[in-house]
Design a protein around this motif. Sequence first.
Motif, PDB file in Angstrom:
ATOM      1  N   GLN A 161       0.833  -1.212   0.000  1.00 45.32           N
ATOM      2  CA  GLN A 161       0.000   0.000   0.000  1.00 45.32           C
ATOM      3  C   GLN A 161       0.866   1.259   0.000  1.00 45.32           C
ATOM      4  O   GLN A 161       0.615   2.194  -0.751  1.00 45.32           O
ATOM      5  N   GLY A 162       1.865   1.271   0.890  1.00 44.45           N
ATOM      6  CA  GLY A 162       2.740   2.437   0.975  1.00 44.45           C
ATOM      7  C   GLY A 162       3.456   2.662  -0.349  1.00 44.45           C
ATOM      8  O   GLY A 162       3.599   3.793  -0.828  1.00 44.45           O
ATOM      9  N   SER A 193      -8.992   3.470  -1.702  1.00 41.01           N
ATOM     10  CA  SER A 193      -8.831   3.406  -3.169  1.00 41.01           C
ATOM     11  C   SER A 193      -7.380   3.214  -3.599  1.00 41.01           C
ATOM     12  O   SER A 193      -6.888   3.911  -4.480  1.00 41.01           O
ATOM     13  N   THR A 194      -6.710   2.273  -2.964  1.00 36.19           N
ATOM     14  CA  THR A 194      -5.301   2.016  -3.279  1.00 36.19           C
ATOM     15  C   THR A 194      -5.197   0.827  -4.232  1.00 36.19           C
ATOM     16  O   THR A 194      -5.720  -0.249  -3.927  1.00 36.19           O
ATOM     17  N   ILE A 203       1.113   9.860   3.455  1.00 34.23           N
ATOM     18  CA  ILE A 203       0.550   8.521   3.295  1.00 34.23           C
ATOM     19  C   ILE A 203       0.001   8.084   4.643  1.00 34.23           C
ATOM     20  O   ILE A 203       0.741   8.002   5.627  1.00 34.23           O
ATOM     21  N   THR A 204      -1.295   7.836   4.667  1.00 31.64           N
ATOM     22  CA  THR A 204      -1.949   7.565   5.942  1.00 31.64           C
ATOM     23  C   THR A 204      -3.130   6.637   5.714  1.00 31.64           C
ATOM     24  O   THR A 204      -3.638   6.532   4.599  1.00 31.64           O
ATOM     25  N   LEU A 238       8.087   1.597   5.006  1.00 31.48           N
ATOM     26  CA  LEU A 238       9.182   0.866   4.356  1.00 31.48           C
ATOM     27  C   LEU A 238       8.825   0.590   2.905  1.00 31.48           C
ATOM     28  O   LEU A 238       9.688   0.638   2.012  1.00 31.48           O
ATOM     29  N   GLY A 239       7.547   0.328   2.655  1.00 34.48           N
ATOM     30  CA  GLY A 239       7.102   0.132   1.270  1.00 34.48           C
ATOM     31  C   GLY A 239       7.273   1.395   0.446  1.00 34.48           C
ATOM     32  O   GLY A 239       7.718   1.355  -0.703  1.00 34.48           O
ATOM     33  N   ALA A 240       6.931   2.536   1.042  1.00 38.62           N
ATOM     34  CA  ALA A 240       7.076   3.815   0.338  1.00 38.62           C
ATOM     35  C   ALA A 240       8.543   4.073   0.017  1.00 38.62           C
ATOM     36  O   ALA A 240       8.883   4.501  -1.096  1.00 38.62           O
ATOM     37  N   LYS A 241       9.423   3.761   0.966  1.00 37.76           N
ATOM     38  CA  LYS A 241      10.860   4.003   0.755  1.00 37.76           C
ATOM     39  C   LYS A 241      11.398   3.122  -0.372  1.00 37.76           C
ATOM     40  O   LYS A 241      12.240   3.561  -1.163  1.00 37.76           O
ATOM     41  N   VAL A 242      10.900   1.880  -0.455  1.00 39.29           N
ATOM     42  CA  VAL A 242      11.308   1.008  -1.559  1.00 39.29           C
ATOM     43  C   VAL A 242      10.857   1.627  -2.899  1.00 39.29           C
ATOM     44  O   VAL A 242      11.575   1.583  -3.895  1.00 39.29           O
ATOM     45  N   GLY A 243       9.685   2.252  -2.881  1.00 42.86           N
ATOM     46  CA  GLY A 243       9.145   2.848  -4.109  1.00 42.86           C
ATOM     47  C   GLY A 243       9.823   4.139  -4.510  1.00 42.86           C
ATOM     48  O   GLY A 243      10.021   4.403  -5.695  1.00 42.86           O
ATOM     49  N   VAL A 244      10.157   4.978  -3.527  1.00 43.14           N
ATOM     50  CA  VAL A 244      10.799   6.269  -3.830  1.00 43.14           C
ATOM     51  C   VAL A 244      12.093   6.383  -3.022  1.00 43.14           C
ATOM     52  O   VAL A 244      12.201   7.191  -2.102  1.00 43.14           O
TER      53      VAL A 244
END
Lengths: 566, 176
Positions: free
Chosen positions: A63-64, A97-98, A415-416, A431-437
């Motif tokens: 999701q992140g 809506s992800t 992101i929340t 951690l997911g967001a960091k992998v993405g960006v």
Amino acid sequence: MANKQKIKGAEALLLSLIEEGTRDMFGYPGGQVIPIYDCLYDYRDRINHILTRHEQGAVHAAQGYARATGRVGVCMATSGPGATNLVTGIADAMLDSTPLVCITGQVPSSMLGTDAFQEADIISMTMPVTKWNYQVTSASEIPRAIAKAFYIARSGRPGPVLIDIAKNAQVEEMDYSYKPCLSLRSYHPTPEIDEEGVRQAVEMINAAERPLILAGQGVVLSGAERSLTEFAEAGHLPVATTLMGISALPSGHPLFVGNLGMHGNVAANAMTQHSDLIVAIGMRFSDRVTGDVQNYAPQAKIIHVDIDRAELGKNIRIDLALHADARTALEAFKVGLKYRERPDWFAFAEQERAVEQKEVFAHTDDPAGRFITMAQVIRNLAEIEKGDAVIVTDVGQNQMFSARYSRFNASRSFITSGGLGTMGFGLPAALGAKVGVPDKEVVAVLGDGGLQMTLQELGTIMQNNIGVKILVLNNSYLGMVRQWQQLFFNRRYSFTELENPDFSAIAAAYRIPARRVTKPEELNGALREMSEAPGAYLLEVAVMPDENVFPMVPAGASLSNLIYHD
Amino acid sequence: MNKEYIVIALTENQIGVLNRITGCYLRRKINIESLKVSESSIKGISMFVISAYTTEEYIDRVVQQIRNIIDVIEARYYTPDELITQEIALYKVSSKMVESNGRIDALSRSLSARIIEFNPAYVVIEKTGTRAEIEQLRDDLQRRGVLQEFTRSGSVVLHRAPLDDLLHDLGENTMA
């Protein structure tokens, strides 16, 4: 990939994921996905699979990742408990809506329905929380199922899709060829905008004395951030955002009047109540935004633009409904739009901002200078990061303070867990967001409660060297519930006090540098140290135990009835 | 105000659509009175006819949510007077009834029904009619003390206006 080749279902799955642009995925192996993992071993150079410590971590990480990048998040789990552990994240993604594609293993099709080991009817269980789900029982179905899954997950109003793959389908051989899904006869994700409705909307906007744009996540999902800014500037229209819409417009934009709802900004809520025209774009009038619907925006006509027709008129009365994609609508609105100064209306915004300054902002620090406050931490963090960090929050007071005091320059920076309010979301989503960006600074803002719900993901951060910053606001309480108990339940603090472990020692056990601060004078140095750390870093801030988030609209009350202090 | 609303939905013939549709009622705690699923006039497309008592506000939202289901092609709601509705019912009655009525064809004529099985123990009567007619005969037989078993089909409906527009976009209308 038009040429046919004979391969196993597991490999067909990975090739299909690659066709859909999957570069990273999050997952956890188990009995009924071993064939897929076996194949993944040969595809490590093409798919970066991150092993989490719990399936809930995998789905929140996906999701992140999706929220930070705008791409479809992918996660995988085994059958039975692996699959059921995904459900919270899937429900979260449904409400917010992800776009997600969740792959689960399933017992061989010959054993379906027999209560086989680790069998769970995940298709039935996820039906109310998925946009679509499908059980694959033969290898030949895999490419089509994956193509449909990605198409459905990312088109229209995005959402989670689950594909349940029986073990026999993973090992059977099939003739592989891939064709992306471009349309389905029963599904029309891109509505055509009603030209007459657009003409009426522009007329209403031009005539309005006190217009207010409410921007939701739909603006971000349709990539309409620039259209929103141009539309607002062209008409000189103030913009407020929902919790999910935060960062759609830079915080410093002169037309931005703040966040809406229960813990929103005074100006945004007061303007809602005094507006004569609300233009709502890609938002759904959640009860956290509207408060008492009977007394919501009593003077306003309401234009509601949403890509999901079921949202139009679902929660509140609408004067003009436009079933449309946010960007299409905003671009259409610019035609014929008049620039109007509306000095009284902007003076009202200024006046209400001053109220918030006087009633709230002026009182956020501990007057005795003894405790650090959460508001102070987030405000100081915002100054250090200068609006460039992606802030990922958990749920509760940490989330509301982050929403209120963070600053954002770029979209997809906040992101929340908005709709479901899932505690434990923050750490794995970050951690997911960091992998993405990876090139952006990503800060997880967590409470001591939420951190401990998915604490095990520190292991994922360690093993994969994910340079996420973890900011723990530790008040030794489940703070938001404690706040309600204080305000509405006669200070009966029933099971909200936490005796916490030494978080720095835990971080150290995971070889993550950490620091704990307790005094206001230590705060900025520690925040700077965190910001400058080259990799992951955990900063625990012991904060005032009884700080509350204000202003507050009590649940079910009108937006006009704000509480400013205890 | 609670009234009867009939939802007609055309869907892909896929596993799971039924559960997703009934889930839309379940979420709002609306009890389904009758439900019929069968193949529509187009191969591969199923037609759902669902009757439930609720308010117009609720049924409108339920239908919006049904439309959002990926495999649903179209869904609309109607009040019973907008539709031609017939049900089939079977009544198992004791053969005493025939004895007291004399000839069997006279009996079926008098009930506007058809005798489909007859033996010394019981008679099975079939009747097609509106919900009210079906229920009236049931009550009538019950009052006479001869009704042993009763079963009904749920509504078979046709819209008074042609349903063609529902199917229009599919481009493979095989009504003829």
